[in-house]
Structures are given as C-alpha cells and as structure tokens.
Design a protein around this motif. Structure first.
Motif, PDB file in Angstrom:
ATOM      1  N   UNK A 142      -4.953  -2.192   4.256  1.00 35.17           N
ATOM      2  CA  UNK A 142      -4.494  -1.076   3.435  1.00 35.17           C
ATOM      3  C   UNK A 142      -5.557   0.014   3.380  1.00 35.17           C
ATOM      4  N   UNK A 143      -6.816  -0.374   3.239  1.00 33.07           N
ATOM      5  CA  UNK A 143      -7.913   0.591   3.153  1.00 33.07           C
ATOM      6  C   UNK A 143      -8.005   1.439   4.408  1.00 33.07           C
ATOM      7  N   UNK A 144      -7.718   0.860   5.564  1.00 33.55           N
ATOM      8  CA  UNK A 144      -7.779   1.623   6.804  1.00 33.55           C
ATOM      9  C   UNK A 144      -6.804   2.800   6.772  1.00 33.55           C
ATOM     10  N   UNK A 145      -5.614   2.580   6.237  1.00 41.37           N
ATOM     11  CA  UNK A 145      -4.634   3.665   6.125  1.00 41.37           C
ATOM     12  C   UNK A 145      -5.047   4.673   5.053  1.00 41.37           C
ATOM     13  N   UNK A 146      -5.510   4.171   3.914  1.00 41.28           N
ATOM     14  CA  UNK A 146      -5.929   5.073   2.836  1.00 41.28           C
ATOM     15  C   UNK A 146      -7.078   5.977   3.288  1.00 41.28           C
ATOM     16  N   UNK A 147      -7.993   5.424   4.046  1.00 34.84           N
ATOM     17  CA  UNK A 147      -9.150   6.195   4.516  1.00 34.84           C
ATOM     18  C   UNK A 147      -8.741   7.305   5.478  1.00 34.84           C
ATOM     19  N   UNK A 148      -7.607   7.141   6.129  1.00 32.30           N
ATOM     20  CA  UNK A 148      -7.103   8.180   7.031  1.00 32.30           C
ATOM     21  C   UNK A 148      -6.263   9.205   6.287  1.00 32.30           C
ATOM     22  N   UNK A 149      -6.199   9.083   4.963  1.00 33.04           N
ATOM     23  CA  UNK A 149      -5.431  10.036   4.171  1.00 33.04           C
ATOM     24  C   UNK A 149      -3.966   9.693   4.034  1.00 33.04           C
ATOM     25  N   UNK A 150      -3.588   8.466   4.407  1.00 34.47           N
ATOM     26  CA  UNK A 150      -2.193   8.053   4.334  1.00 34.47           C
ATOM     27  C   UNK A 150      -1.924   7.295   3.031  1.00 34.47           C
ATOM     28  N   UNK A 151      -0.881   7.688   2.322  1.00 34.28           N
ATOM     29  CA  UNK A 151      -0.466   6.947   1.136  1.00 34.28           C
ATOM     30  C   UNK A 151       0.129   5.601   1.556  1.00 34.28           C
ATOM     31  N   UNK A 152      -0.072   4.588   0.711  1.00 30.33           N
ATOM     32  CA  UNK A 152       0.475   3.261   0.980  1.00 30.33           C
ATOM     33  C   UNK A 152       1.269   2.805  -0.239  1.00 30.33           C
ATOM     34  N   UNK A 153       2.519   2.418  -0.016  1.00 31.50           N
ATOM     35  CA  UNK A 153       3.372   1.868  -1.076  1.00 31.50           C
ATOM     36  C   UNK A 153       3.346   0.349  -0.961  1.00 31.50           C
ATOM     37  N   UNK A 154       2.817  -0.294  -1.987  1.00 29.36           N
ATOM     38  CA  UNK A 154       2.777  -1.760  -2.030  1.00 29.36           C
ATOM     39  C   UNK A 154       3.976  -2.265  -2.821  1.00 29.36           C
ATOM     40  N   UNK A 155       4.835  -3.038  -2.178  1.00 27.72           N
ATOM     41  CA  UNK A 155       6.034  -3.561  -2.823  1.00 27.72           C
ATOM     42  C   UNK A 155       5.678  -4.759  -3.690  1.00 27.72           C
ATOM     43  N   UNK A 156       6.139  -4.739  -4.937  1.00 26.78           N
ATOM     44  CA  UNK A 156       5.790  -5.796  -5.897  1.00 26.78           C
ATOM     45  C   UNK A 156       7.057  -6.299  -6.579  1.00 26.78           C
TER      46      UNK A 156
END
Length: 224
Positions: free
Chosen positions: A83-97
């Motif tokens: 997840x951090x790899x995507x966040x570091x590239x400026x991409x939002x991540x939606x985690x399904x819970x």
C-alpha cells in the motif's frame, strides 16, 4: 504529494448497507486493497464488487487465520509495504473493510503501520452487532441500559463475570468457542434468551435460538 489511505467500512454483508460515502470512494477508486483470509475469496471484496471499477488496481493481502500472531503480523507488514508503494507515488488507496474499520477491524493494524507517514481517512460502516439486532428484531438497549460487546475468546471466568453485570450483551467471535459460551449461558440461566445470528444481512443469513443449536462450533461470522 502522497496519496491518501481510505479505510472504508462496507457494512456487514448486504451491499445496499454501504454508506453513500463508501459507495462513492469504492466506485471511483484507482487502487483497492483488501484482506483475503487463508488465500480464499475476500468477503470484503465480495461486498464491494458490484461497485468496483473494472480497471482498478487490486491489492489482495493474504491473511493466515491462525491462533499464533506472528504470521498475521508478517502479513500486515507485507500488505502495508504494498500500500505504501502506491501512496508514495501519489495514488490514493481504498482499503475495503467488513463492518466498521475500527470496530474489531483488521484495518486498524494497517492504520498503525501507515498513519504516521501518510494521510488516512476512516469511513465508518454498519456493524455486525447492529445488523444482528435488526435481523433478530430485538432492540439492543433502551434508556439507561448497558450493552457489553464480549469476544467469546475471553477466559471463561471473565465471560461469566461480565455477563452477570450487564442488561444486554453481544457475543462475537463465537466460532469454535460455542461450547464454552453455551455452558456459561446455561449456568446463568440465559440460554432461553440467547439467539445465534450467522452471516447477518447476507443472502444466506441464519437466525436461530441458541437452544436449537446442537453443534459445538459455528461459522466464523457468527454472534450471539
């Protein structure tokens, strides 16, 4: 600029119980993450599937369901890195819970690993506890009554003590602890008032009086 991690509560199972905010985030997500227990199909993904974009990048995090904590911690570490790899590239991540992210939700462990380094937003969801009350058509509490949420994994003495001092109780994580719970409720003369709810709001939801259950184990998504 880094991306934002969204911990999105999906509710207990019925996709129509997702909030409007959860639906909006899922339906517009570019990157979607979720846990997959024991490499099986993800329940969270199944709930959100009708609204997920076909071109979304998916991060499936294998989660070993074992009593030992070390395998799960390693899985959270690995998932957080993805997840951090995507966040570091400026991409939002939606985690399904499933249910609510911060009500016995696994998301809290990823939050603990990522929140200090990246923006995080929590989207609450309908809990299995309130969904079970609705399925049973029984109010959880009224006026000044106290409700206790008790994991069936607690030691027997602790469970008995907690049940003796509350007007209303929800027992979760029952599963393989059913025999212990049944014994305690019987000793406290509460068995006739207890109901089992399996997979609340799912298409195969089952609501049964505890006295009608003969097995010593229940499916994972069960509460009393």
């Amino acid at each position: 600029m880094t991306g934002t991690l969204y911990g999105v509560g999906l509710g207990p199972g019925d996709p129509e119980l997702m909030t409007v905010k959860a639906w909006r985030l899922v339906s517009t997500a570019k990157v979607i993450a979720y846990l997959a227990a024991n490499d099986s199909e993800s329940t969270a993904r199944a709930i959100a599937a009708p609204f997920m974009p076909e071109d979304a990048t998916e991060i499936a995090i294998p989660m070993p369901m074992r009593v030992e904590r070390e395998p799960a911690q390693a899985a959270y570490d690995a998932g957080a890195k993805q997840i951090a790899a995507h966040l570091s590239r400026g991409e939002d991540v939606v985690m399904l819970c499933e249910g609510d992210p911060f009500f016995y939700g696994s998301f809290m462990y990823l939050f603990a690993r990522l929140a200090e380094s990246y923006p995080c937003t929590i989207v609450p969801g309908v809990t299995s506890m309130t969904a079970s009350a609705a399925a049973l058509r029984r109010p959880l509490s009224a006026r000044n009554e106290v409700v206790k949420v008790l994991p069936a994994t607690l030691p027997e003495d602790r469970l008995r003590e907690e049940l003796m001092t509350t007007e209303s109780a929800v027992l979760i994580k029952v599963g393989r602890h059913l025999a212990k719970v049944r014994n305690i409720l019987g000793l406290l003369d509460l068995s006739s008032r207890a109901h089992v709810i399996v997979k609340a709001t799912h298409e195969d939801q089952v609501v049964t009086p505890l006295l009608d259950i003969t097995e010593d184990h229940l499916p994972y998504f069960s509460s009393i």
